[in-house]
Enzyme design. Structure first.
Site, PDB file in Angstrom:
ATOM      1  N   LYS A  80       0.847  -1.201   0.000  1.00 30.04           N
ATOM      2  CA  LYS A  80       0.000   0.000   0.000  1.00 30.04           C
ATOM      3  C   LYS A  80       0.885   1.254   0.000  1.00 30.04           C
ATOM      4  O   LYS A  80       1.905   1.308   0.692  1.00 30.04           O
ATOM      5  CB  LYS A  80      -0.892  -0.030   1.246  1.00 30.04           C
ATOM      6  CG  LYS A  80      -1.961   1.056   1.296  1.00 30.04           C
ATOM      7  CD  LYS A  80      -2.839   0.860   2.558  1.00 30.04           C
ATOM      8  CE  LYS A  80      -3.908   1.926   2.691  1.00 30.04           C
ATOM      9  NZ  LYS A  80      -4.696   1.769   3.936  1.00 30.04           N
ATOM     10  N   SER A 155      -9.687   2.280   3.112  1.00 31.44           N
ATOM     11  CA  SER A 155      -8.824   3.000   2.205  1.00 31.44           C
ATOM     12  C   SER A 155      -7.927   2.113   1.356  1.00 31.44           C
ATOM     13  O   SER A 155      -7.423   2.545   0.322  1.00 31.44           O
ATOM     14  CB  SER A 155      -7.958   3.977   3.005  1.00 31.44           C
ATOM     15  OG  SER A 155      -7.062   3.263   3.848  1.00 31.44           O
ATOM     16  N   SER A 179      -9.540  -0.315   7.219  1.00 26.63           N
ATOM     17  CA  SER A 179      -9.025  -0.217   5.849  1.00 26.63           C
ATOM     18  C   SER A 179      -8.339  -1.454   5.298  1.00 26.63           C
ATOM     19  O   SER A 179      -8.006  -1.504   4.115  1.00 26.63           O
ATOM     20  CB  SER A 179      -8.069   0.956   5.729  1.00 26.63           C
ATOM     21  OG  SER A 179      -8.806   2.156   5.775  1.00 26.63           O
TER      22      SER A 179
HETATM   23  N1  GLN Z   1     -12.745   4.248   6.501  1.00 25.00           N
HETATM   24  C1  GLN Z   1     -12.154   4.663   7.741  1.00 25.00           C
HETATM   25  C2  GLN Z   1     -11.804   6.115   7.672  1.00 25.00           C
HETATM   26  O1  GLN Z   1     -12.132   6.708   6.709  1.00 25.00           O
HETATM   27  C3  GLN Z   1     -10.962   3.805   8.032  1.00 25.00           C
HETATM   28  C4  GLN Z   1      -9.718   4.268   7.437  1.00 25.00           C
HETATM   29  C5  GLN Z   1      -8.546   3.392   7.722  1.00 25.00           C
HETATM   30  O2  GLN Z   1      -8.667   2.343   8.329  1.00 25.00           O
HETATM   31  N2  GLN Z   1      -7.385   3.863   7.311  1.00 25.00           N
HETATM   32  O3  GLN Z   1     -11.224   6.681   8.549  1.00 25.00           O
END
Ligand code: GLN
EC number: 6.3.5.7
Length: 504
Positions: A80, A155, A179
């Site tokens: 990532k 994400s 994410s």
């Molecule tokens: N979707 C969550 C957010 O927008 C989780 C993001 C993540 O785990 N990096 O914060």
């Protein structure tokens, strides 16, 4: 398509060890697959063909010379783009880091390199890991391989899509609120958020330091255990790193594959089902529970009353920490620098122009939220209250783990939604993480694996949670359920995904 890309990492590693295939062949097969399908999927922001093939050739030579190698040596991997890689572009999905070449490797990247896994490239993500759909990337959408008109989760949508589209057998994700797990759920992959502190955060571009954790994204539970063991364990460069060794994760995954869960207490979380959950997601969840029961597990219902407030607490704590972590992107130190179009060029005005142009809307929204929540006069009411709720959630977990060895829920309330569907509605987007966020607030580990196809023909996810430092339980229960489900399906769920059209 070359069938080398269809193998699990464990199976590919076996063929590499036996000499049946070389790492160069395996790496080339994945690079060819990327060339063929990534125009449509867009899982990658950067592909490192030359570096990957050079690592592969080196591993082949060392293997031929009889050197003792890591179990996964020669198996390609995707990373990532929030994880820093020396000399390789690392943007965290943001314009503000465009053109930045990190001068060092994250600890987990160092471990991947030391073990000899060719790094195929860097995967797409929501900007600074803020989002649940990868639509907040400054570099375009990633598409769900099951249906290219849908989101791959976020994400870390790039890592999950890469694995689900057979572009990589292994990928690294990061999970601050879901994410790793939510993208795994909506793409039919497996993803694990380890115990907080069990995988080094050194070299992750921080979103919220008290919540961030890196972990594996794969197609099988065993592959996640193998990758977790490779990247995990103590790191003196991360002050929150746990000093003790990891439990035996691979052993637990192999044990689980025997399909015997006698004596294991599985707690179903009352608050993480019902309203807001898609009927097909719930149906698959309950079928999985029946399979666990048939394997000897004792299924009980447990209540975690404060989980209802997890989302609200998270959206104060995360923006607060993010607003502080992102202050370093000031146009002076990294990547983009924008000078004001008119007037004097002062440090403050360059900072304003750079941040104004370099950050996207979601990042700005959260910086404003976080700055507000931390400001004098509001701190106690917002940030302070959220921290108290966090403690209550931790207590809910502690009480629940008295009654059960693992806790379970659907990973995400719905299957993959359409690209664009929730882009203008931040709250609807945030709701995707209701089931994953409690684990981050408490620091406990969580795994998502596919539980089947919902009524809409799209993958649903099953989440397993365990107490801190008991990540092995995730793998035992996860591997058992995976084996039982695959008995029903006659193979992996991903085998049911439609073939992607291949560009020539
Ligand atoms: N979707 C969550 C957010 O927008 C989780 C993001 C993540 O785990 N990096 O914060």
């Amino acid at each position: 398509m070359s069938d080398l890309t269809r193998l699990s990492a464990a199976a590919l590693a076996e063929r590499l060890r036996s000499g049946e295939v070389s790492s160069v062949e395996a790496t080339r097969a994945h690079l060819d697959r990327i060339a063929a399908v990534d125009g449509a999927v867009h899982a990658f922001l950067h592909v490192s063909d030359e570096d990957a093939l050079a690592t592969a050739a080196d591993i082949d030579a060392r293997r031929a010379a009889g050197e003792e190698l890591h179990l996964l040596a020669g198996v390609p991997i995707a990373v990532k783009d929030v994880v820093v890689t020396k000399g390789v572009p690392t943007t965290a999905g943001s314009r503000i880091l465009e053109g930045w070449l990190p001068p060092y490797d994250a600890t987990l990247v160092g471990r991947i390199k030391a073990a000899g896994l060719p790094i195929l490239g860097k995967t797409n993500m929501d900007e600074f890991a803020m989002g649940s759909s990868t639509e907040h990337s400054a570099y375009g959408n990633t598409h769900n391989p099951w249906d290219l008109t849908r989101i791959p989760g976020g994400s870390g949508g790039g890592s999950a899509a890469a694995v689900a589209a057979y572009e990589a057998p292994l990928a690294i994700g990061t999970d601050t609120g879901g994410s790793i797990r939510q993208p795994a759920a909506v793409t039919g992959s497996v993803g694990v958020k380890p115990t907080y502190g069990s995988v080094s955060r050194y070299g992750l571009i921080a979103l919220a330091s008290s919540l961030d954790q890196a972990g594996p994204v794969t197609r099988t539970v065993l592959d996640s255990a193998l990758l977790h063991e490779l990247i995990g364990g103590h790191d003196p460069l991360d002050s929150t790193s746990i000093a003790e060794p990891l439990p035996d994760l691979v052993g637990a995954a192999r044990l689980g594959a025997n399909r015997d869960l006698s004596g294991v207490r599985v707690g179903v979380i009352t608050e993480l089902q019902g309203e807001g959950y898609q009927p097909g997601v719930l149906a698959r969840f309950h079928e999985s529970l029946e399979l666990l029961q048939r394997a000897g597990a004792q299924v009980v219902e447990v209540s975690c009353p404060h989980f209802t407030y997890a989302l609200a607490a998270y959206y104060l704590i995360l923006p607060a920490e993010a607003s502080s972590n992102l202050a370093k992107f000031d146009g002076m130190r990294f990547g983009l620098r924008v000078e004001p179009s008119e007037g004097p060029v002062t440090a403050e005005r360059v900072m304003g122009a750079t941040r104004g142009q370099g950050f996207g809307d979601e990042v700005k929204r959260r910086i404003i939220l976080g700055t507000y929540a931390l400001s004098a006069g509001y701190y106690d009411a917002y940030y302070g209250s959220a921290q108290k709720v966090r403690t209550l959630i931790q207590r809910d977990f502690a009480a629940a783990f008295e009654q059960a060895d693992v806790l379970v829920s659907p990973t995400a309330p719905t299957t993959a939604f359409k690209l664009g569907e929730k882009l203008d509605d931040p709250l609807a987007m945030y709701l995707n993480d209701v089931a994953t966020i409690p684990a981050n607030l408490a620091g406990v580990p969580g795994l998502s694996l596919p539980s089947g196809l919902s009524d809409d023909g799209l993958p649903a996810g099953f989440q397993v949670l365990a107490p801190a430092k008991a990540d092995d339980r995730l793998y035992r229960v996860g591997a058992a359920l995976e084996a039982l489900l695959e008995d029903e399906w006659g193979g992996p769920l991903l085998a049911q995904a439609p073939e992607l059209e291949v560009a020539r």
